[in-house]
Design a protein around this motif. Sequence first.
Motif, PDB file in Angstrom:
ATOM      1  N   ASP A  15     -24.374  15.127 -31.793  1.00  0.00           N
ATOM      2  CA  ASP A  15     -25.519  14.629 -32.574  1.00  0.00           C
ATOM      3  C   ASP A  15     -25.201  14.508 -34.060  1.00  0.00           C
ATOM      4  N   GLY A  16     -24.058  13.875 -34.356  1.00  0.00           N
ATOM      5  CA  GLY A  16     -23.730  13.645 -35.754  1.00  0.00           C
ATOM      6  C   GLY A  16     -24.770  12.762 -36.450  1.00  0.00           C
ATOM      7  N   HIS A  17     -25.191  11.693 -35.768  1.00  0.00           N
ATOM      8  CA  HIS A  17     -26.169  10.749 -36.330  1.00  0.00           C
ATOM      9  C   HIS A  17     -25.729  10.248 -37.706  1.00  0.00           C
ATOM     10  N   HIS A  18     -24.429  10.027 -37.865  1.00  0.00           N
ATOM     11  CA  HIS A  18     -23.893   9.498 -39.112  1.00  0.00           C
ATOM     12  C   HIS A  18     -24.600   8.192 -39.471  1.00  0.00           C
ATOM     13  N   SER A  19     -25.010   8.054 -40.715  1.00  0.00           N
ATOM     14  CA  SER A  19     -25.655   6.845 -41.259  1.00  0.00           C
ATOM     15  C   SER A  19     -27.032   6.554 -40.677  1.00  0.00           C
ATOM     16  N   HIS A  20     -27.680   7.534 -40.082  1.00  0.00           N
ATOM     17  CA  HIS A  20     -29.016   7.346 -39.511  1.00  0.00           C
ATOM     18  C   HIS A  20     -30.068   7.546 -40.609  1.00  0.00           C
ATOM     19  N   THR A  21     -30.535   6.454 -41.199  1.00  0.00           N
ATOM     20  CA  THR A  21     -31.451   6.535 -42.348  1.00  0.00           C
ATOM     21  C   THR A  21     -32.784   7.199 -42.005  1.00  0.00           C
ATOM     22  N   ASN A  22     -33.295   6.939 -40.815  1.00  0.00           N
ATOM     23  CA  ASN A  22     -34.582   7.530 -40.454  1.00  0.00           C
ATOM     24  C   ASN A  22     -34.493   9.030 -40.200  1.00  0.00           C
ATOM     25  N   TYR A  23     -33.283   9.540 -40.063  1.00  0.00           N
ATOM     26  CA  TYR A  23     -33.122  10.972 -39.821  1.00  0.00           C
ATOM     27  C   TYR A  23     -32.955  11.758 -41.113  1.00  0.00           C
ATOM     28  N   VAL A  24     -32.994  11.048 -42.242  1.00  0.00           N
ATOM     29  CA  VAL A  24     -32.859  11.660 -43.567  1.00  0.00           C
ATOM     30  C   VAL A  24     -34.224  11.658 -44.250  1.00  0.00           C
ATOM     31  N   ARG A  25     -34.671  12.829 -44.656  1.00  0.00           N
ATOM     32  CA  ARG A  25     -36.015  12.949 -45.228  1.00  0.00           C
ATOM     33  C   ARG A  25     -36.249  11.986 -46.395  1.00  0.00           C
ATOM     34  N   GLY A  26     -35.257  11.818 -47.241  1.00  0.00           N
ATOM     35  CA  GLY A  26     -35.422  10.981 -48.426  1.00  0.00           C
ATOM     36  C   GLY A  26     -35.462   9.487 -48.156  1.00  0.00           C
ATOM     37  N   THR A  27     -35.012   9.039 -46.982  1.00  0.00           N
ATOM     38  CA  THR A  27     -34.969   7.601 -46.688  1.00  0.00           C
ATOM     39  C   THR A  27     -35.727   7.219 -45.417  1.00  0.00           C
ATOM     40  N   SER A  28     -36.276   8.196 -44.726  1.00  0.00           N
ATOM     41  CA  SER A  28     -36.926   7.928 -43.439  1.00  0.00           C
ATOM     42  C   SER A  28     -38.210   7.126 -43.604  1.00  0.00           C
ATOM     43  N   LYS A  29     -38.427   6.214 -42.651  1.00  0.00           N
ATOM     44  CA  LYS A  29     -39.680   5.454 -42.595  1.00  0.00           C
ATOM     45  C   LYS A  29     -40.621   6.024 -41.552  1.00  0.00           C
ATOM     46  N   TRP A  30     -40.221   7.120 -40.917  1.00  0.00           N
ATOM     47  CA  TRP A  30     -41.079   7.770 -39.935  1.00  0.00           C
ATOM     48  C   TRP A  30     -42.299   8.373 -40.623  1.00  0.00           C
ATOM     49  N   THR A  31     -43.439   8.288 -39.983  1.00  0.00           N
ATOM     50  CA  THR A  31     -44.654   8.905 -40.517  1.00  0.00           C
ATOM     51  C   THR A  31     -44.518  10.422 -40.525  1.00  0.00           C
ATOM     52  N   ASP A  32     -44.030  10.968 -39.435  1.00  0.00           N
ATOM     53  CA  ASP A  32     -43.808  12.410 -39.318  1.00  0.00           C
ATOM     54  C   ASP A  32     -42.357  12.724 -39.675  1.00  0.00           C
ATOM     55  N   LYS A  33     -42.162  13.326 -40.828  1.00  0.00           N
ATOM     56  CA  LYS A  33     -40.814  13.639 -41.297  1.00  0.00           C
ATOM     57  C   LYS A  33     -40.423  15.087 -41.011  1.00  0.00           C
ATOM     58  N   SER A  34     -41.204  15.769 -40.186  1.00  0.00           N
ATOM     59  CA  SER A  34     -40.935  17.184 -39.913  1.00  0.00           C
ATOM     60  C   SER A  34     -39.611  17.398 -39.170  1.00  0.00           C
ATOM     61  N   LYS A  35     -39.148  16.384 -38.451  1.00  0.00           N
ATOM     62  CA  LYS A  35     -37.889  16.504 -37.708  1.00  0.00           C
ATOM     63  C   LYS A  35     -36.702  15.899 -38.459  1.00  0.00           C
ATOM     64  N   CYS A  36     -36.951  15.432 -39.678  1.00  0.00           N
ATOM     65  CA  CYS A  36     -35.877  14.832 -40.462  1.00  0.00           C
ATOM     66  C   CYS A  36     -34.957  15.913 -41.038  1.00  0.00           C
ATOM     67  N   ARG A  37     -33.725  15.536 -41.310  1.00  0.00           N
ATOM     68  CA  ARG A  37     -32.805  16.433 -41.988  1.00  0.00           C
ATOM     69  C   ARG A  37     -33.115  16.425 -43.480  1.00  0.00           C
ATOM     70  N   ASP A  38     -32.962  17.560 -44.093  1.00  0.00           N
ATOM     71  CA  ASP A  38     -33.407  17.738 -45.479  1.00  0.00           C
ATOM     72  C   ASP A  38     -32.343  17.266 -46.482  1.00  0.00           C
ATOM     73  N   PHE A  39     -32.159  15.944 -46.507  1.00  0.00           N
ATOM     74  CA  PHE A  39     -31.261  15.322 -47.474  1.00  0.00           C
ATOM     75  C   PHE A  39     -32.029  14.231 -48.206  1.00  0.00           C
ATOM     76  N   ASP A  40     -31.612  13.958 -49.430  1.00  0.00           N
ATOM     77  CA  ASP A  40     -32.256  12.905 -50.207  1.00  0.00           C
ATOM     78  C   ASP A  40     -31.711  11.528 -49.871  1.00  0.00           C
ATOM     79  N   THR A  41     -30.428  11.456 -49.524  1.00  0.00           N
ATOM     80  CA  THR A  41     -29.797  10.168 -49.238  1.00  0.00           C
ATOM     81  C   THR A  41     -28.942  10.257 -47.977  1.00  0.00           C
ATOM     82  N   VAL A  42     -28.679   9.099 -47.389  1.00  0.00           N
ATOM     83  CA  VAL A  42     -27.800   9.036 -46.230  1.00  0.00           C
ATOM     84  C   VAL A  42     -26.390   9.458 -46.626  1.00  0.00           C
TER      85      VAL A  42
END
Length: 198
Positions: free
Chosen positions: A16-43
């Motif tokens: 589950d590297g998810h390299h370059s997955h923008t929606n998985y990054v809190r700072g760039t995600s377009k998901w409404t619920d960001k609770s499952k995002c990784r706590d980074f500002d940028t990809v």
Amino acid sequence: MKQNQFLAEKTFIFADGHHSHTNYVRGTSKWTDKSKCRDFDTVEEMNACLIKSINDTVPEDATLFHLGDWSFGKKENVKIFRDQVNCKDVHFMYGNHDFSVLKDPSLQKLFTRCDHYREIYSKGQMFVLFHYALRVFNQGHHGAINLYAHSHGTLPPIGRSLDVGWDVFHRPLSLDEIVDMLKDVPPLMVDHHTEETH
């Protein structure tokens, strides 16, 4: 050494590297619920952390198994990520987001071997590798270990199984570490296997 036999201290598992997955990054995600995002500002910040976690843990001459969900976005991201991993011997297991690798032989050649499912052995211990958690698996009643991903730490393990994704441990694990973690977990006995001795 047999094809599926590996040195425990020189073999590492990651997923589950998810390299370059923008929606998985809190700072760039377009998901409404960001609770499952990784706590980074940028990809870029997340990608750098992923690569560092691998290269700081896995020696260049070791073996690394990645159990799926390698990267996202353009298929060139597969090679970009692979080129930055120092380990030469990388075995790839397909995850549900790895269609680009599954369909492109040129991307498959970036890895030592590509599989959906794999069984490997070390010091007499069997490991069942699959992107998804298995409720029952080959030789599970004899102490085999199922290593999986996909659930990002949300699925409690059953018997001798372990989610080895980045979101759980934030780095690859060696087979030795895994065996030590599960040494006191009894095999899962199912149906007639409770009486089976061979």
